[in-house]
Enzyme design. Structure first.
Site, PDB file in Angstrom:
ATOM      1  N   HIS A   1      59.528 -62.052  19.636  1.00 54.26           N
ATOM      2  CA  HIS A   1      58.886 -61.843  17.250  1.00 54.26           C
ATOM      3  C   HIS A   1      60.018 -63.275  17.472  1.00 54.26           C
ATOM      4  CE1 HIS A   1      59.057 -60.735  13.712  1.00 54.26           C
ATOM      5  NE2 HIS A   1      58.433 -59.064  14.027  1.00 54.26           N
TER       6      HIS A   1
ATOM      7  N   GLU B   1      54.986 -65.828  16.287  1.00 55.13           N
ATOM      8  CA  GLU B   1      54.610 -64.900  17.480  1.00 55.13           C
ATOM      9  C   GLU B   1      54.014 -65.430  18.774  1.00 55.13           C
ATOM     10  OE1 GLU B   1      55.978 -61.058  15.688  1.00 55.13           O
ATOM     11  OE2 GLU B   1      56.096 -62.188  13.944  1.00 55.13           O
TER      12      GLU B   1
END
Length: 275
Positions: free
Chosen positions: A144, A245
């Site tokens: 992330h 991401e």
């Protein structure tokens, strides 16, 4: 000597590239290419501790992405202490193994290991999931990544014309123009499946940053925009970052004794991993 999971370590490679990490969440919180400027954003009000997720850097998402399933949002890896395996000049690895507490959340035996290496203009991250049990289980995952944005004119290339889905629901749509750029700081939270090619953050102030991944076939782009309500992001700070991401959004099945590995390379010199 035990390491406080929330204590940061900065590991400097021989060429001056810097990697900053902490074992809470198996978290890379900072990266500065050799002779360059920091490229990962970390909230000045980030929180750390049991049950808390550090805002910024590269949180590890496992075994569930976002709210796509019955588990707590983004699973169980990012908000608990890992064990450090290695720490050296520009190199670090950490491991998370199931225990009584994780099995209350997700009733499976597992092992996760993250390895990070900073050298020159690149940062390489490798995430491995292993199934040591005698039962098959499945997971989704992501790295992330929060990237610093230095210029409001920054754009993302490599995703224009792709079919995307908004996390808030609604029909799929085409993201931008084919081959074109999309604004980095537009308010959005979109998933683009089957987007395995390199993606670049083009920033007039900081330069080009290329994101390449293997084992992560999908991409997620997120910036919450103004009025986001995130307690650990000061008002206006959302203008200083964007998440791009690498993710695996469709469940991966791991049979007993098998493993899976996904990797990401960040290159501030503007090159993809296979160039």
């Amino acid at each position: 000597m035990a390491i406080d999971p929330c204590t940061s370590q900065t590991l400097t490679a021989p060429d001056g590239a810097e990697l900053t990490v902490c074992t809470h969440g198996g978290h890379v919180t900072g990266w500065t290419p050799a002779g360059g400027r920091p490229r990962l954003w970390l909230s000045p009000t980030a929180e750390c501790g049991p049950g808390l997720a550090i805002r910024g850097g590269v949180p590890v998402i496992f075994p569930q992405f976002a709210g796509r399933g019955p588990l707590p949002k983004h699973g169980l890896a990012r908000n608990r202490a890992w064990t450090q395996v290695e720490a050296g000049p520009g190199v670090w690895s950490a491991r998370l193994v199931d225990d009584e507490e994780t099995r209350k959340v997700w009733p499976h035996a597992f092992e996760l290991e993250l390895t990070a290496r900073a050298q020159g203009q690149t940062l390489d991250l490798e995430l491995t999931a292993r199934n040591p049990s005698d039962e098959t289980w499945s997971f989704t995952a992501a790295l992330h990544s929060y990237f610093t944005v230095g210029d409001p004119a920054a754009v993302i290339t490599g995703l224009g014309g792709r079919v995307a889905a908004d996390s808030t629901g609604g029909p799929e749509f085409v993201l931008g123009e084919p081959g074109g750029a999309i604004e980095a700081l537009t308010t959005r939270d979109v998933a683009i499946e089957g987007a395995g090619d390199p993606v670049a953050l083009e920033d007039p102030q900081l330069g080009r940053l290329v994101v390449t991944a293997n084992g992560f076939p999908d991409r997620v782009v997120w910036n919450p925009g103004a009025g986001h309500g995130l307690g650990d992001v000061p008002d206006g700070a959302e203008r200083g970052w964007v998440c791009i991401e690498p993710a695996v959004l469709q469940p991966v099945e791991l049979t007993p004794g098998s493993d899976w590995t996904g990797s990401m390379r960040l290159d501030a010199g503007g090159h993809s991993a296979d160039s």
